[in-house]
Design a protein around this motif. Structure first.
Motif, PDB file in Angstrom:
ATOM      1  N   ILE A 181     -25.438  87.496 -77.110  1.00  0.00           N
ATOM      2  CA  ILE A 181     -25.446  86.121 -76.823  1.00  0.00           C
ATOM      3  C   ILE A 181     -26.421  85.275 -77.757  1.00  0.00           C
ATOM      4  CG2 ILE A 181     -26.046  84.284 -75.255  1.00  0.00           C
ATOM      5  CD1 ILE A 181     -25.093  86.508 -73.200  1.00  0.00           C
ATOM      6  N   GLN A 188     -20.988  84.442 -72.966  1.00  0.00           N
ATOM      7  CA  GLN A 188     -21.391  85.156 -71.876  1.00  0.00           C
ATOM      8  C   GLN A 188     -20.379  86.272 -71.658  1.00  0.00           C
ATOM      9  OE1 GLN A 188     -19.958  83.908 -67.313  1.00  0.00           O
ATOM     10  NE2 GLN A 188     -20.627  82.451 -68.373  1.00  0.00           N
ATOM     11  N   GLU A 281     -23.515  78.950 -66.286  1.00  0.00           N
ATOM     12  CA  GLU A 281     -22.598  80.165 -66.312  1.00  0.00           C
ATOM     13  C   GLU A 281     -21.153  79.577 -65.806  1.00  0.00           C
ATOM     14  OE1 GLU A 281     -22.490  84.326 -64.306  1.00  0.00           O
ATOM     15  OE2 GLU A 281     -24.207  83.143 -64.286  1.00  0.00           O
ATOM     16  N   GLY A 348     -15.694  86.796 -69.627  1.00  0.00           N
ATOM     17  CA  GLY A 348     -16.717  86.013 -70.193  1.00  0.00           C
ATOM     18  C   GLY A 348     -16.208  85.133 -71.231  1.00  0.00           C
ATOM     19  N   THR A 407     -25.833  85.822 -69.238  1.00  0.00           N
ATOM     20  CA  THR A 407     -26.193  84.721 -70.161  1.00  0.00           C
ATOM     21  C   THR A 407     -27.823  84.916 -70.712  1.00  0.00           C
ATOM     22  OG1 THR A 407     -27.163  83.146 -68.716  1.00  0.00           O
ATOM     23  CG2 THR A 407     -25.031  83.242 -68.586  1.00  0.00           C
TER      24      THR A 407
END
Length: 432
Positions: A181, A188, A281, A348, A407
């Motif tokens: 990330i 994510q 998120e 994600g 995250t």
């Protein structure tokens, strides 16, 4: 070619009982499918469905789509919305093909990519009005089966489980995800651990489900008995619903465990609702779903009427958003599934790269976990859950998986604990 036996099916109203009580009386019937809402409310938890003895089986969505197109019927008003059609599951691993992956991971499968059964006759429950209806040409036959006594319950205890991760290895996987990330590779990814165990010879999967639905009541629960493969699910999350062309997805992102002390429980709710990490998120996945739905929706119809709303369940609080849209003319529920599967809340973003990271770190197939269980009706409607909080029984082994969205703000130790919190009620249901 399969044909619908009658364009206007027979409808018989029977005594209203808990769907699981009726399902217990059908346990000896082939391919039992129970789609049940146990945590009830007027809009989200109104309907349950039960069916068995299918007229056909399919392992490809294209076959289901062709049959639904040939046998389309209008919805009978005043009845539960699934009035005959196809029901079953799609595994998470089937999503590689829907996403157009050129080189999907070659993991040993935990279950088939999908199994759907064609049910011409369905038992539907309206929990708001407390009424039950058998809908279909074999209503009389099903009604007779439902009058039998249920067999006694068998044991449903499994004590020894093995994770595919040690705690240090799981925390290292979380840390590696954070590195991806921070490097800008993904925004994510949903990382999980899988617990497996040998199934005892006398194990009763339906007795386990009866315990699970009590310990962890959920809005999108299910029990499937497809021979060697059985599934007991207590999912709180809808993947997508289609009703008269209206589309709805309900992504969950953001979790806190519940506390028996009301003051501490209220503090946990406040912490969840004020968490920048959890809200970020959730919003990321909402954006992903808006993009997914826009591919098959009329321009300008994608809306988010609820963003990061609170929903509380037996052992957790969640932040849940609602994304809605109107389907483009000429597209059906199978087109919808292909467009959004697997759900963004359990992959994600961006979706394909997140799936690649998941495969790299988890190093095994997910099977039905994070796939979908649901139905596609002859009337064009459909409803699927995201298959979390679920036990899969296949190939002589039981599988339970849990995890969470990672995250840049994720802490490995906290994520490990959250993965255990999410499956705690499932594991309790396996105890004596």
């Amino acid at each position: 070619m399969l044909t619908r036996p009658h364009s206007t099916p027979q409808v018989t109203e029977i005594a209203y009982l808990e769907p699981a009580l009726y399902a217990a009386r059908l346990r000896d019937q082939p391919n039992l499918t129970l789609l049940e809402t146990v945590m009830r409310q007027e809009h989200l938890g109104r309907w349950s469905f039960l069916a068995c003895n299918p007229s056909a089986t399919a392992r490809a969505l294209d076959d289901v789509q062709r049959d639904l197109t040939k046998n389309r019927v209008e919805t009978l008003p005043g009845l539960p919305p699934f009035q005959g059609g196809w029901a079953g599951f799609i595994s998470y691993d089937a999503g590689w093909a829907f996403q157009g992956a050129k080189h999907p991971p070659a993991f040993k499968p935990l279950c088939p990519d999908m199994i759907f059964h064609r049910y011409d006759t369905v038992l539907g429950f309206d929990h708001l009005q407390e009424r039950a209806f058998i809908i279909g040409p074999d209503a009389a036959k099903l009604e007779k089966l439902l009058k039998r006594k249920a067999p006694p319950k068998g044991p449903h205890v499994i004590k020894v489980w093995q994770s595919n991760f040690t705690r240090p290895d799981y925390e290292a996987a979380i840390a590696r995800t954070v590195e991806y990330i921070l490097a800008g590779d993904i925004f994510q990814a949903n990382i999980t651990q899988c617990f497996s165990a040998e199934i005892p010879q006398d194990f009763d999967a339906f007795a386990f489900y009866q315990t699970l639905r009590t310990k962890n009541p959920a809005t999108f629960a299910a029990f499937l008995d497809y021979g060697d493969l059985k599934v007991a699910s207590s999912s709180p999350e809808r993947l997508v619903k289609m009703e008269a062309g209206h589309l709805e997805a309900r992504p969950i992102k953001g979790t806190r465990k519940r506390d028996g002390d009301p003051a501490r429980d209220a503090a946990l709710i406040a912490e969840l609702q004020s968490s920048r990490k959890d809200r970020a998120e959730n919003v990321m996945i909402v954006d992903l779903l808006r993009n997914d739905l826009s591919r098959i929706s009329k321009p300008g119809t994608v809306k988010v009427p609820i963003l990061c709303g609170l929903e509380s369940y037996a052992n957790v609080h969640h932040l849940v958003s609602v994304v809605e849209a109107e389907a483009r003319d000429g597209l059906d529920a199978v087109d919808l599934i292909k467009a959004i599967f697997p759900g963004g809340s359990i992959t994600g973003a961006p979706k394909i790269r997140a799936m690649e990271v998941i495969a790299e770190l988890e190093q095994q197939a997910r099977g039905l976990y994070c796939g979908g269980i649901g139905w596609l009706g002859f009337n064009g409607n459909a409803d699927f859950n995201i298959t979390i909080r679920t036990a899969l029984f296949s190939g002589g082994k039981a599988y339970v998986q849990g995890g969470g969205g990672i995250t840049a703000r994720s802490e490995p130790a906290a994520e490990y604990e959250e993965s255990l919190t999410k499956i705690s009620r499932i594991m309790e249901a396996f105890k004596p």
